[in-house]
Design an enzyme around this catalytic site. Structure first.
Site, PDB file in Angstrom:
ATOM      1  N   SER A  71       0.823  -1.179  -0.211  1.00 42.13           N
ATOM      2  CA  SER A  71       0.008   0.115  -0.024  1.00 42.13           C
ATOM      3  C   SER A  71       0.889   1.227   0.019  1.00 42.13           C
ATOM      4  O   SER A  71       0.307   2.334  -0.396  1.00 42.13           O
ATOM      5  CB  SER A  71      -0.839   0.106   1.135  1.00 42.13           C
ATOM      6  OG  SER A  71      -0.218  -0.209   2.503  1.00 42.13           O
ATOM      7  N   HIS A 112      -5.362  -3.042  -3.163  1.00 42.10           N
ATOM      8  CA  HIS A 112      -4.893  -1.905  -4.127  1.00 42.10           C
ATOM      9  C   HIS A 112      -4.634  -2.709  -5.770  1.00 42.10           C
ATOM     10  O   HIS A 112      -4.255  -2.037  -6.439  1.00 42.10           O
ATOM     11  CB  HIS A 112      -3.527  -1.364  -3.597  1.00 42.10           C
ATOM     12  CG  HIS A 112      -3.649  -0.615  -2.474  1.00 42.10           C
ATOM     13  ND1 HIS A 112      -4.052   0.666  -2.277  1.00 42.10           N
ATOM     14  CD2 HIS A 112      -3.334  -1.008  -1.324  1.00 42.10           C
ATOM     15  CE1 HIS A 112      -4.253   1.091  -1.130  1.00 42.10           C
ATOM     16  NE2 HIS A 112      -3.751   0.087  -0.370  1.00 42.10           N
ATOM     17  N   LYS A 154     -11.844   1.214  -2.288  1.00 39.11           N
ATOM     18  CA  LYS A 154     -10.643   1.988  -3.204  1.00 39.11           C
ATOM     19  C   LYS A 154     -10.876   1.818  -4.470  1.00 39.11           C
ATOM     20  O   LYS A 154     -11.832   2.728  -4.932  1.00 39.11           O
ATOM     21  CB  LYS A 154      -9.442   0.993  -2.687  1.00 39.11           C
ATOM     22  CG  LYS A 154      -8.838   1.632  -1.360  1.00 39.11           C
ATOM     23  CD  LYS A 154      -7.779   0.689  -0.800  1.00 39.11           C
ATOM     24  CE  LYS A 154      -7.702   1.278   0.660  1.00 39.11           C
ATOM     25  NZ  LYS A 154      -6.976   0.420   1.537  1.00 39.11           N
TER      26      LYS A 154
HETATM   27  C1  LIG Z   1      -6.832   0.117   3.042  1.00 34.75           C
HETATM   28  C2  LIG Z   1      -6.313  -1.396   3.238  1.00 34.75           C
HETATM   29  C3  LIG Z   1      -7.042  -1.985   4.108  1.00 34.75           C
HETATM   30  C4  LIG Z   1      -8.177  -1.812   4.967  1.00 34.75           C
HETATM   31  O1  LIG Z   1      -9.610  -1.535   4.062  1.00 34.75           O
HETATM   32  P1  LIG Z   1     -10.421  -0.618   4.811  1.00 34.75           P
HETATM   33  O2  LIG Z   1     -11.812  -1.047   3.912  1.00 34.75           O
HETATM   34  O3  LIG Z   1     -10.227   0.595   4.346  1.00 34.75           O
HETATM   35  O4  LIG Z   1     -10.711  -0.701   6.085  1.00 34.75           O
HETATM   36  C5  LIG Z   1      -6.461  -3.538   4.374  1.00 34.75           C
HETATM   37  N1  LIG Z   1      -5.484  -3.817   3.531  1.00 34.75           N
HETATM   38  C6  LIG Z   1      -4.760  -2.860   2.906  1.00 34.75           C
HETATM   39  C7  LIG Z   1      -3.594  -3.217   2.235  1.00 34.75           C
HETATM   40  C8  LIG Z   1      -5.188  -1.712   2.735  1.00 34.75           C
HETATM   41  O5  LIG Z   1      -4.705  -0.661   1.804  1.00 34.75           O
END
Ligand SMILES: *Cc1c(COP(=O)(O)O)cnc(C)c1O
Length: 395
Positions: free
Chosen positions: A186, A214, A246
């Site tokens: 990330s 991602h 995302k």
């Molecule tokens: C953003 C993210 C999460 C958490 O997801 P949310 O739905 O925002 O709680 C988990 N793992 C990774 C790698 C992330 O980037």
């Protein structure tokens, strides 16, 4: 009463000291107040700026079809889901979304969670306990690391993206062994060497779990993420976690896998059982996003073109790029203050690129986490490069 007041005051004083320390180390975090929908241009703290700090990779967060889906969802189901999934909170919209996510990921079943963070905690707690082994990439997302700690298994971290280091750690005896990895890291944007990790796991009789927050929507010809990119199947990656907030521009998360895995999560994942189901209208939004993500392959193609353009321009400027083929294109700046200074100079040029500091990234690796989206134009990427040329002068 009096003694309670003293305790409260002592707490505030101690907290105040700790906050002061954060400020002195340039580690204090502030929230920006956004006044517009997500997009290439947003208004933040009253200022219009070019936004290079969202995870809205496909540019869907403000898409009218998602908004329409929410409106229809509210008309059909109201706002609150009213209860947990196992009580009365699991609507037809949630159920349809799960079936569509299972089809999308080509897995027997999928299960919705309220967020990616909760999904990761739930998976680990449902699958692991004392006597088990959880192996994590050093740079895994905080939610995976926390999941390992919470589940009570023995936790070890292996060197970043190093399947050989993983294989060595997998020789430890344990009842059940789970390897956890981001698909796309990330804060760095690089891909995990998933075929090698899968091989190491298989050799040791371990299970590989991939958090593709991602990668999904972005990677692979049809947006099925890191697993499509590497052509990996369920047998190699039995546990797949994806997020809906995302690239899909909505909210929530899901796990996709076998019938037995999903049923186990329903029975055992505490972050599934003991929390209110997300609003059904959000499930409708995610369904719309899933349709768009599959139908609009131009979004992925445009995004890839922007990534190539940015990297070519940044290379010409001699900027400290990381090895990344994803929309996450960080510039490694090192010291915390430097990252803040460059970010501030960009802001003066109307460009928002947020500085990422420890403990989100290891000490000495503060960076600008620049992210590109399908909502950006080539001209906007060129404006970013111009602003970076200005902001990096003398640093
Ligand atoms: C953003 C993210 C999460 C958490 O997801 P949310 O739905 O925002 O709680 C988990 N793992 C990774 C790698 C992330 O980037």
């Amino acid at each position: 009463m009096r003694r309670n007041m003293d305790a409260a005051q002592r707490l505030d004083r101690a907290l105040g000291d700790e906050l002061e320390t954060l400020k002195n180390r340039a580690l204090y975090r502030l929230r920006r107040i956004t006044q517009t929908p997500q997009g290439a241009v947003i208004v933040v703290d009253g200022n219009r700026c070019l936004n290079f700090s969202s995870n809205d990779y496909l540019g869907l967060a403000a898409h009218p079809q998602l908004a329409d889906a929410v409106h229809r969802g509210v008309a059909d189901y109201g706002v609150g889901s009213g209860a947990a999934h196992l009580v009365t909170g699991h609507s037809r919209a949630h159920h349809a979304l799960e079936e569509e996510l299972a089809a999308f990921t080509a897995r027997p079943r999928a299960l919705l969670f309220s967020s990616g963070y909760l999904a990761n905690l739930g998976i680990a707690v449902a699958l692991l306990g004392r006597g088990d082994l959880a192996l994590q990439d050093r740079l895994n997302h905080a939610s995976l690391l926390d999941a390992g700690l919470l589940c009570g298994a023995r936790c070890r971290r292996y060197a970043h993206a190093d399947a050989y280091a993983l294989a060595l750690q997998l020789t430890r005896p344990a009842r059940r062994k789970l390897v956890l990895s981001d698909g796309v890291f990330s804060m760095d944007g690089d891909l995990a060497p998933l075929p090698q990790l899968a091989m190491a796991a298989q050799t040791a009789g371990a299970i590989l779990m991939v958090d593709d927050a991602h990668g999904l929507g972005v990677l692979g010809a049809s947006g099925r993420g890191s697993l499509e990119h590497f052509n990996l199947e369920l047998a190699q990656v039995p546990v797949l976690m994806g997020t809906l907030g995302k690239a899909f521009g909505a909210f929530g998360a899901f796990v996709a896998g076998s019938e037995a895995l999903i049923e186990t999560l329903i029975q055992r994942a505490r972050t599934y059982i003991y929390t209110t189901a997300p609003p059904a209208a959000l499930a409708e939004a995610a369904r719309a996003a899933l349709r768009l993500a599959q139908a609009d392959s131009w979004r992925r193609q445009h995004l890839q073109a922007l990534i190539r353009r940015f990297r070519a321009g940044a290379t010409q400027l001699g900027l400290p790029l990381l090895e990344s083929m994803t929309p996450i294109q960080p510039l490694l700046l090192g010291e915390t203050q430097k990252a803040l200074t460059v970010s501030e100079k960009l802001r003066q040029r109307g460009v928002l690129a947020v500085a990422i500091r420890p403990p989100t990234v290891p000490a000495g690796t503060a960076r600008l986490r620049i992210t590109l989206t399908a909502g950006h134009s080539e001209i906007q990427v060129d404006q970013l490069l111009d602003a970076l040329a200005f902001a990096m002068q003398g640093s």
